[in-house]
Design a protein around this motif. Structure first.
Motif, mmCIF file in Angstrom:
data_model
loop_
_atom_site.group_PDB
_atom_site.id
_atom_site.type_symbol
_atom_site.label_atom_id
_atom_site.label_comp_id
_atom_site.label_asym_id
_atom_site.label_seq_id
_atom_site.Cartn_x
_atom_site.Cartn_y
_atom_site.Cartn_z
ATOM 1 N N THR A 329 19.107 11.720 15.474
ATOM 2 C CA THR A 329 17.744 10.938 15.257
ATOM 3 C C THR A 329 18.284 9.102 15.490
ATOM 4 O O THR A 329 16.801 9.053 14.890
ATOM 5 C CB THR A 329 16.642 11.664 14.667
ATOM 6 N N ASP A 330 19.282 9.577 14.966
ATOM 7 C CA ASP A 330 18.897 7.783 14.352
ATOM 8 C C ASP A 330 19.103 7.162 15.803
ATOM 9 O O ASP A 330 19.399 6.815 16.403
ATOM 10 C CB ASP A 330 21.089 7.593 14.416
ATOM 11 N N ALA A 331 18.339 5.513 15.414
ATOM 12 C CA ALA A 331 18.211 4.833 16.568
ATOM 13 C C ALA A 331 19.951 3.843 17.073
ATOM 14 O O ALA A 331 18.857 3.601 18.110
ATOM 15 C CB ALA A 331 17.496 3.415 16.044
ATOM 16 N N HIS A 332 20.357 3.796 16.519
ATOM 17 C CA HIS A 332 21.529 3.460 17.724
ATOM 18 C C HIS A 332 22.318 4.831 18.469
ATOM 19 O O HIS A 332 22.827 4.119 19.475
ATOM 20 C CB HIS A 332 22.880 3.153 16.959
ATOM 21 N N ALA A 333 21.813 5.577 18.013
ATOM 22 C CA ALA A 333 22.401 6.539 19.372
ATOM 23 C C ALA A 333 22.255 6.215 20.683
ATOM 24 O O ALA A 333 21.188 6.447 20.962
ATOM 25 C CB ALA A 333 22.282 8.195 18.397
ATOM 26 N N PHE A 334 23.227 6.995 21.409
ATOM 27 C CA PHE A 334 22.901 7.016 22.660
ATOM 28 C C PHE A 334 23.611 8.520 22.471
ATOM 29 O O PHE A 334 23.980 9.553 22.450
ATOM 30 C CB PHE A 334 24.085 6.300 23.851
ATOM 31 N N LEU A 335 22.055 9.554 23.379
ATOM 32 C CA LEU A 335 22.159 10.959 23.706
ATOM 33 C C LEU A 335 22.519 11.272 25.009
ATOM 34 O O LEU A 335 22.007 10.714 25.861
ATOM 35 C CB LEU A 335 20.686 11.350 23.402
ATOM 36 N N SER A 336 22.668 12.520 25.285
ATOM 37 C CA SER A 336 23.273 13.357 26.421
ATOM 38 C C SER A 336 22.822 14.746 26.271
ATOM 39 O O SER A 336 23.057 15.245 25.659
ATOM 40 C CB SER A 336 24.305 13.457 27.099
ATOM 41 N N MET A 337 21.726 15.005 27.125
ATOM 42 C CA MET A 337 21.491 16.342 26.672
ATOM 43 C C MET A 337 22.065 17.824 28.236
ATOM 44 O O MET A 337 22.222 16.888 28.885
ATOM 45 C CB MET A 337 19.549 16.264 27.088
ATOM 46 N N GLU A 338 21.527 19.007 26.965
ATOM 47 C CA GLU A 338 22.198 19.970 29.006
ATOM 48 C C GLU A 338 21.168 21.067 28.206
ATOM 49 O O GLU A 338 20.195 21.223 27.028
ATOM 50 C CB GLU A 338 23.247 20.309 29.018
#
Length: 644
Positions: A329-338
């Motif tokens: 949930t950090d604002a800087h993070a890049f997320l990849s979902m599956e």
């Protein structure tokens, strides 16, 4: 005579009962004292004390000539609670915690390999005499501040000091008036400040008197002088007095009530532990951790594993899980979902599914439990990597990420090599990348947030094959064009060709990557042409990809796997019914691996990761990774989905 016989019989019966009690409590204590890094420290510590709630101190002391009424009639947990109450008035939280836990060395089990340099005898009573050092080392490993551990050690040092300093005045001297005057002056100068505690040693309890002889006895004058120079000298003496005052007979509280009173200190213990998270610690000095054998293994086999206790406290290892969840949930993070099955016990063909996070990158800014700023961007891992590789320059963090594998078939990663690359900025400050770093220019640190084995997708490596250099493992087996297309699908098509102003190297990542990828041919992986200075050690190596044997590495919570830039590795999906497998990565490189006219592209406090993620935002992470279907990378073996 009959009275003495009856007293002896009562003593024999009491010792028999106490032996039974000790056998019972030691079995529970043994289980509790071998703490698990994947379980919170505070409940484990309370369980250890609960197992010994009704253990009395005189059960550990040898038989003495003192009558029963002069022995200590206070239980172990009752004594701890009384000492903590005395310390609370000082307003010093660490002193309160140290007073509560000062005798924990009595109830932990001897740990082979940890305490061998402390113990001088296999006699359990002699081991208990060393309880100050055993307890302090135990609390260090749990994660309490170094000052708490030193205060625990100090309560015995203070006993030795007071036995030296506070002694009865000398007997009245006989002889001349001058002799008597000299004795009187000596008495006044040496003891006037401690008249209230005259003959401290004579007032010690039976157990304290016995243990004193195995703790070094009275201090020498030199030892006392050194002790007095300690910043917490007076506090340690106060702790000793609180210790002696905390031996009032227990009230009528049941064992359950004593345990409940101990539980009231939970918040204090937790706050004390949190205050020391990822602080510099003497036992985690990189020069003490890294050995010549580790360097040899990293060079020859391509990897090394540090066990949790070698570089993390138990509380720090437990903190990784909270960080891993908050980082999403950090604002800087890049997320990849599956997409995975809604429940691990649901058949794969059933449509019930759920969307979960497969990877979070750029997480070092997340403040939870200080993991980001203190561990990932801090000095502990950096110094270990520098010492392992013997870099001349300090280390910089190049990349940070968390791979998540949740129950329900969460995806793994096909065999591949990382092959991280160089970074720089254009004259106008734009982030650029291209050209591979060498094998020894990189330390990939994979930290096990959860215990990992084959069932939940532990890492698998190919020992020794890092010496191949960049072999294109995991990429298409056709020609340069096909490989170029793979990289363009991940990084986007770069039309213009800029140059690194410092190295004059072509900028286009797709082109540079394809150039390096052309070296081995997947039909036999025989090197056709030199592929740059990073691959010189591989020569004309030949390798059949299908013949590579991967070694699974089982890891405990807090263990860290360290390998280089070209180690072939993979991991299977998580097929376990309930256990997740989360792994926290930090990739480091020496600061001088990024050349510029000033010998370092990194200015001031800037990290390589600052440039890397600026560059990533332009290519692979643009539009939430839409260009590669939302995958963490091109080697992902799962059902990825793009989050709009």
């Amino acid at each position: 005579e009959r009275e003495r016989e009856r007293e002896s019989e009562r003593e024999r019966e009491k010792r028999a009962r106490l032996r039974t009690l000790r056998r019972w409590t030691s079995r529970i204590a043994m289980a509790a004292s071998h703490h698990r890094a994947d379980v919170d420290v505070v409940p484990q510590l309370q369980a250890l004390y609960a197992a010994n709630a009704r253990l009395f101190y005189d059960t550990a002391a040898p038989s003495t000539s003192r009558p029963p009424e002069m022995r200590e009639q206070v239980s172990f947990i009752g004594h701890a609670l009384q000492a903590a109450r005395h310390a609370r008035a000082s307003g010093d939280r660490e002193a309160e915690v140290a007073s509560l836990l000062h005798d924990v060395g009595w109830i932990i089990e001897h740990r082979p390999g940890h305490d061998a340099d402390v113990l001088t005898s296999h006699d359990k009573r002699v081991q208990l005499a060393k309880h100050d050092t055993l307890g302090a080392n135990y609390l260090r490993d749990l994660g309490f501040p170094e000052r708490v551990a030193k205060l625990v050690e100090g309560h015995v040092r203070a006993k030795r000091y007071l036995c030296y300093k506070v002694r009865p005045p000398p007997r009245r001297a006989h002889g001349s008036a001058a002799s008597r005057a000299r004795c009187a002056c000596a008495c006044l100068l040496s003891h006037c400040a401690a008249m209230q505690e005259a003959d401290y040693e004579a007032k010690l309890s039976a157990a304290s008197t016995f243990t004193l002889q195995h703790q070094g006895g009275r201090m020498t004058a030199e030892e006392a002088q050194a002790f007095e120079a300690d910043p917490d000298f007076q506090l340690q003496c106060d702790m000793r007095r609180w210790d002696e005052a905390a031996k009032e007979a227990d009230d009528d509280a049941t064992a359950e009530q004593l345990v409940a009173r101990m539980a009231a200190f939970s918040d204090t213990l937790a706050a004390c532990l949190d205050s020391a998270l990822f602080e510099p610690r003497p036992q985690f000095d990189a020069k003490k951790i890294v050995t010549a054998e580790m360097r040899r293994q990293l060079k020859e086999d391509g990897y090394v594993v540090l066990k949790r206790a070698q570089w993390l406290t138990a509380h720090e290892a437990h903190a990784l899980a909270a960080f891993a969840e908050d980082a999403k949930t950090d604002a800087h993070a890049f997320l990849s979902m599956e997409v995975v099955r809604a429940s691990a016990d649901v058949d794969a063909d059933v449509a019930a599914t759920r969307t979960v996070c497969a990877r979070a990158e750029n997480v070092r800014h997340c403040p939870t439990k200080r993991v980001g700023p203190r561990l990932l961007a801090g000095d502990r891992l950096k110094s270990i990597c520098k010492e392992l590789r013997q870099w001349k320059a300090d280390a910089t963090i190049f990349k940070d990420k968390i791979n998540y594998k949740y129950p329900g078939g969460s995806g793994g990663y096909f065999a591949h090599q990382d092959a991280y690359f160089k970074l720089w900025r254009t004259e106008d400050g734009k982030a650029m990348a291209g050209g591979m770093l060498g094998e020894e220019d990189v330390c990939v640190c994979m930290m096990a947030v959860d215990a990992a084995d084959e069932a939940n997708g532990c890492p698998e490596i190919a020992p020794g094959l890092h010496k191949l250099g960049w072999a294109g493992i995991g990429l298409p087996s056709e020609d340069q064009g096909a490989r170029k297309q793979v990289f363009e699908s991940e990084y986007g098509t770069v039309v213009e060709e800029l140059q690194n102003p410092h190295t004059k190297q072509t900028l286009s990542m797709a082109i540079v990557a394809a150039k390096h990828a052309c070296a081995p041919d997947r039909a036999g992986l025989k090197r056709k042409e030199p592929a740059g200075d990073a691959q010189e050690q591989a020569g004309d190596a030949v390798l059949d990809p299908s013949a590579i044997k991967y070694k699974p590495l089982r890891m405990g919570t807090g263990d860290v796997l360290i390998y280089g830039n070209f180690m072939p590795h993979r991991s299977a999906p998580n097929t376990h019914e309930s256990r997740p497998r989360r792994a926290l990565f930090a990739i480091y490189a020496p600061r001088d691996a990024f050349p510029s006219p000033e010998d370092s592209v990194l200015k001031g406090e800037e990290e390589a990761a600052d440039i890397y993620y600026e560059w990533e935002a332009q290519y692979r992470r643009k539009d939430n990774g839409k260009g590669i279907g939302g995958k963490p990378n091109i080697y992902f073996d799962g059902v990825a989905t793009v989050v709009e």
